[in-house]
Design a protein around this motif. Structure first.
Motif, short mmCIF file in Angstrom:
data_model
loop_
_atom_site.label_atom_id
_atom_site.label_comp_id
_atom_site.label_asym_id
_atom_site.label_seq_id
_atom_site.Cartn_x
_atom_site.Cartn_y
_atom_site.Cartn_z
N LYS A 197 28.23 26.46 -10.16
CA LYS A 197 28.75 25.88 -11.40
C LYS A 197 30.25 26.17 -11.55
O LYS A 197 31.03 25.30 -11.98
CB LYS A 197 27.99 26.43 -12.61
CG LYS A 197 26.58 25.86 -12.78
CD LYS A 197 25.92 26.44 -14.03
CE LYS A 197 24.51 25.89 -14.22
NZ LYS A 197 24.52 24.44 -14.54
N LEU A 198 30.65 27.39 -11.19
CA LEU A 198 32.06 27.74 -11.29
C LEU A 198 32.88 26.93 -10.29
O LEU A 198 33.96 26.42 -10.64
CB LEU A 198 32.27 29.23 -11.04
CG LEU A 198 33.72 29.72 -11.15
CD1 LEU A 198 34.26 29.48 -12.56
CD2 LEU A 198 33.84 31.19 -10.77
N ASN A 199 32.40 26.78 -9.07
CA ASN A 199 33.11 25.99 -8.06
C ASN A 199 33.27 24.54 -8.52
O ASN A 199 34.35 23.95 -8.38
CB ASN A 199 32.35 26.02 -6.73
CG ASN A 199 32.39 27.39 -6.07
OD1 ASN A 199 33.34 28.16 -6.26
ND2 ASN A 199 31.36 27.72 -5.30
N ASP A 200 32.20 23.98 -9.07
CA ASP A 200 32.26 22.59 -9.56
C ASP A 200 33.21 22.47 -10.74
O ASP A 200 33.95 21.49 -10.87
CB ASP A 200 30.86 22.11 -9.98
CG ASP A 200 29.92 21.94 -8.80
OD1 ASP A 200 30.41 21.89 -7.65
OD2 ASP A 200 28.69 21.87 -9.02
N PHE A 201 33.19 23.48 -11.62
CA PHE A 201 34.03 23.46 -12.81
C PHE A 201 35.51 23.51 -12.42
O PHE A 201 36.33 22.76 -12.96
CB PHE A 201 33.69 24.64 -13.71
CG PHE A 201 34.53 24.75 -14.94
CD1 PHE A 201 34.31 23.91 -16.03
CD2 PHE A 201 35.56 25.68 -15.03
CE1 PHE A 201 35.10 24.01 -17.18
CE2 PHE A 201 36.35 25.78 -16.16
CZ PHE A 201 36.11 24.93 -17.24
#
Length: 238
Positions: free
Chosen positions: A224-228
């Motif tokens: 989720k952090l990478n996508d964000f």
């Protein structure tokens, strides 16, 4: 012969019990002192909404157990149905991870008395919250002072308090960033980054991203952090 058969049966029974115990990779046990009858729900966030993944009926015995498969360490919630709205007083967040966890609390002080064990991510999250709570308290004090200054029409004092609030927020953001970087080998790192400092400068997000181990980077919150971060970079480069 009869003794041999009984011994064999006992061994098979023990094996069967052992297999049953290990059929799920996450086991939550707990006790809510004073709760005689009621319903507990294990919840997770899905599309910004809390949804139940397990329901536990309490009747007489305040102890409970919940077992299910957990794909990745995740912040879950133990919700007590008091017959009122889904408020903070009814919900206990806990950072679940594979293995066994335990939650002990009381009916009268459901969130205040809680003790959670069995999760390293939870242990680190508790450590994080102890420090962050100081920033929250400081900000609340400043809010009260600011309100009184506004009522008294002391514009200069209001401006001074607002600068103090910005300083408190900056310290909170820097602490959260350092916490995430120093604990990049645990899933709590990307979680606090997403939950607490999602609007921080991208250079700090990049630092947190680079500090994550490959295992954490592939976890629920790591992805989720990478996508964000990718989405923010795309938006800012327009």
């Amino acid at each position: 012969m009869r003794k041999s058969i009984l011994a064999l049966f006992s061994i098979l029974l023990l094996i069967g019990c052992s297999e049953k115990e290990s059929s799920k990779n996450f086991v939550l046990t707990g006790n809510i002192k004073g709760l005689k009858n009621g319903t507990l729900y294990i919840q997770r966030v899905k599309d910004t909404t809390l949804v139940a993944i397990d329901t536990i009926k309490i009747s007489g015995d305040s102890h409970f157990t919940s077992e299910f498969d957990l794909q990745s360490p995740e912040m879950l919630y133990l919700f007590l149905d008091r017959g009122v709205t889904n408020s903070l007083d009814n919900n206990i967040p806990f950072f679940a991870e594979k293995g066994k966890m335990n939650i002990e609390t009381s009916l009268d002080f459901f969130t205040a008395d809680v003790k959670i064990t069995g999760s390293k991510n939870q242990e680190l999250y508790d450590e994080y919250n102890k420090v962050v709570s100081r920033f929250v308290d400081q900000d609340l004090d400043l809010i009260e002072k600011k309100y009184n200054a506004i009522i008294a029409k002391k514009t200069e004092e209001v401006n001074k308090i607002e600068e103090q609030q910005k300083a408190v927020l900056k310290r909170k953001y820097l602490y959260t960033t350092n916490f995430a970087v120093n604990h990049g080998d645990y899933e709590v790192a990307p979680y606090v980054a997403l939950a607490e400092i999602y609007d921080i400068n991208l250079k700090f997000m990049d630092t947190i991203q680079k500090s994550m181990t490959p295992k954490v980077s592939k976890s629920l919150y790591g992805k989720k952090l990478n996508d964000f971060i990718a989405a923010r970079k795309k938006e800012e480069n327009k």
